[in-house]
Design a protein around this motif. Sequence first.
Motif, PDB file in Angstrom:
ATOM      1  N   SER A   1       8.428 -22.314 -75.054  1.00 28.82           N
ATOM      2  CA  SER A   1       8.093 -21.958 -73.825  1.00 28.82           C
ATOM      3  C   SER A   1       8.450 -22.999 -72.898  1.00 28.82           C
ATOM      4  O   SER A   1       8.714 -24.241 -73.277  1.00 28.82           O
ATOM      5  CB  SER A   1       6.347 -22.018 -73.766  1.00 28.82           C
ATOM      6  N   TYR A   2       8.453 -22.789 -71.451  1.00 27.15           N
ATOM      7  CA  TYR A   2       8.824 -23.657 -70.374  1.00 27.15           C
ATOM      8  C   TYR A   2       7.681 -24.872 -70.529  1.00 27.15           C
ATOM      9  O   TYR A   2       8.187 -26.076 -70.322  1.00 27.15           O
ATOM     10  CB  TYR A   2       9.011 -23.371 -69.194  1.00 27.15           C
TER      11      TYR A   2
ATOM     12  N   GLN B   1      15.547 -23.313 -58.160  1.00 21.84           N
ATOM     13  CA  GLN B   1      15.667 -22.317 -59.280  1.00 21.84           C
ATOM     14  C   GLN B   1      17.021 -21.647 -59.120  1.00 21.84           C
ATOM     15  O   GLN B   1      17.485 -21.409 -60.036  1.00 21.84           O
ATOM     16  CB  GLN B   1      14.454 -21.458 -59.415  1.00 21.84           C
TER      17      GLN B   1
ATOM     18  N   HIS C   1      13.747 -20.696 -70.340  1.00 21.21           N
ATOM     19  CA  HIS C   1      12.437 -21.381 -70.546  1.00 21.21           C
ATOM     20  C   HIS C   1      12.904 -22.886 -70.479  1.00 21.21           C
ATOM     21  O   HIS C   1      12.225 -23.362 -69.610  1.00 21.21           O
ATOM     22  CB  HIS C   1      11.741 -21.080 -71.923  1.00 21.21           C
TER      23      HIS C   1
ATOM     24  N   SER D   1      15.355 -24.141 -68.797  1.00 21.47           N
ATOM     25  CA  SER D   1      15.726 -24.708 -67.336  1.00 21.47           C
ATOM     26  C   SER D   1      14.419 -24.981 -66.659  1.00 21.47           C
ATOM     27  O   SER D   1      14.531 -25.793 -65.853  1.00 21.47           O
ATOM     28  CB  SER D   1      16.702 -23.565 -66.950  1.00 21.47           C
ATOM     29  N   ALA D   2      13.573 -23.861 -66.701  1.00 22.17           N
ATOM     30  CA  ALA D   2      12.274 -23.990 -65.927  1.00 22.17           C
ATOM     31  C   ALA D   2      11.502 -25.392 -66.478  1.00 22.17           C
ATOM     32  O   ALA D   2      10.890 -26.226 -65.495  1.00 22.17           O
ATOM     33  CB  ALA D   2      11.549 -22.631 -66.093  1.00 22.17           C
ATOM     34  N   GLY D   3      11.302 -25.598 -67.683  1.00 20.44           N
ATOM     35  CA  GLY D   3      10.679 -26.712 -68.099  1.00 20.44           C
ATOM     36  C   GLY D   3      11.164 -28.047 -67.733  1.00 20.44           C
ATOM     37  O   GLY D   3      10.660 -28.893 -67.362  1.00 20.44           O
TER      38      GLY D   3
END
Length: 685
Positions: free
Chosen positions: A222-223, A339, A405, A407-409
Amino acid sequence: MVKGEAAPKENSIVKQSKYSYSRWLGLVLLLGILAFSQIGQERGSLNDVGKIKTTQVPEKQCGAFCDARKNQLGKHYGGDLLDTNYLIDAVEKELENLHNRLKKDYGEEAFQSMWVNKRTNKVLGNRALYSADQQTDISYNKFKRKLQMKVLRVQIALMDEMENLEGCNCLESSGTSSERRRRLNEEKTIVLPKVKTFMERFVWSTGGHSAAAAHGNLHNESYTAFLEKSAKDSFRAVGIEFIGRNYAMGGMDSAPNLAVCNEAVYGTDADVISWDFGMTDGGAHWKTRLYASRTGVHVNRPAHVTINVGGRNFKHRIGSLAQAEADGVPSLYLKPDIQEKISSGIPDSFGMGLEDLNKLGPFARYYKCKTQIEKEEPCGKQKYNENVCKNRKFKASWHPGWREHASAGNILALATVETLIEALKDIVKHHAGVGPMELYNQLKAEEDAEYSEYMKSEVSDEYPNFVSEELVKEGLKTNIFFRNKAICKTSLLPAQSRYLGILTESEMKGEIRGYDIGFDSEEAMKVPPIDAKDKGSLTLVYEKKKRQQCEVDLNIDYKDYFFASDKYGWATMRFPNDAEIKAYASDGFKPSGVIMLCLLKCDWGKCPPGDASYDGFKEGKWKMELNGNPVTDIAKVDQCFVLKTKDGFKNMPREEDGRYELRVLMEKQADVPVSFIRITSIAVF
């Protein structure tokens, strides 16, 4: 004093005034390794307050003992935690290490195109978290202040320990190093206390729907997991443990259930509570504001961070954040432009030869094909990790894969670490010469004043799509839901109240596993549980068939519930219990008397026959009593209801024990095999 954070010792306040930051620069100098067996680098856990050996060090040995302790601390933490300039250097070094790791994960070419701003030639992250009001940047500054207070608490805790360590004042030790080493070597009977692995913790609790929960992926993909992995070393450098809690729940929207139950779900120690409910909240922007506003009521005063806020509802959602921010809640959002910059910079793997593909790191390879993220082939087949439990559920087209995930984290980690560096630099720039305790008290006083004003502020009863004018006239004011403290009894998972044994007052505790899971739904549906203590009670139930089996953790979110059927007769629940009052009302249980009950939100709105509903109550298919008084009506607030008796919407606890007793009766219906109720939360305002 903020609950969930230990107060600095009062006796340090007076003593601290004579100390300054300049005094502490270089306090913990590495003095060389002392050559005797008893002095080593002892390591403990976060909760380890015990010592290897409790003893009073002879006064003549204090100098040598303190030197050894400083040497031990220096080796453990890598330097002097009391020197803020050292902390800046240490975090900047860890940030550079993170950059180098990203270069390896993505490959040099993809790192440059995805993670570097071409105009400034700097890695993304700085000011990636925006205040709702960008002109004042007030929320970002409050977030920096929270990080500053965390660091100051580390320094205060270390100074308190050093000031009276085994009878020695190691802040004012004197004598030459050579004399102290000689004296200590003469008597090798002193054992150093353990060093705590961390002096503080910083908790990021993620709220969101199934995509945020990483459905279709492994739990550690998960992120939130990537955020923790990428941020933890930078926070460790300042003595803080960074904890990422992925507490997102599939099919749930942000309010009212989760907003009202934020302490029970996300924990009383949460420093950030994030929002990622775009798909489920849709255009119900009052939910975003309520969710953000309730963080202002939360005991630990967390920052609110909105993630994935872009799209056609962007302006409305930012507007809701701006309202919460204007009221006083730190309300940040991850800038969509950043983003988009990351996404646009992903190299397109379609048509690449093997040599070019191998130049990409695993996090960039097969990420984009034919300009589509994690779609088209060969990217589509590479979206999910197929190395373990490949037949797991929820590998849907609308759920992001592990690369998305990651990239977001990573951008959240870069943003948070950059903010930490700014917070440290502000201490040096604007508060030079001010001691940790004095500065902490100053910042704490500012925060206290702001939140005191926040709790006094009013939300208009004309707030759209919330409480009707008729109900307001009956005393059900909007402000109750936005500002009143609440104790929530929730069955939902994940939730800290479940993991810590607060809900069931059980010794069965544990994060993800080891907690009290309750009774299987299929057995509970047949007959009331056999256990005498649950007979005639609303029963904590889980659905075994929905638990995925795998050697690693997959999704951990489950809509457990409190259950009763028409076979139970009157089923009872008493609330809150002693553990809930201790955890969520330590200064006393003083409710206004408004009771909110939330039923299970059925997936895709499709509830099974016989399930209790708002319409069913109105039709007399099920009944309730509160403290022996019939519930005459229920006011609908989304999937939740406020209970009304002969005393109206405000009902006080029972005089004999200061608690509430809810009784539910499901009537047998001819057109369904069984009638039943599934309650996920009960909140008392």
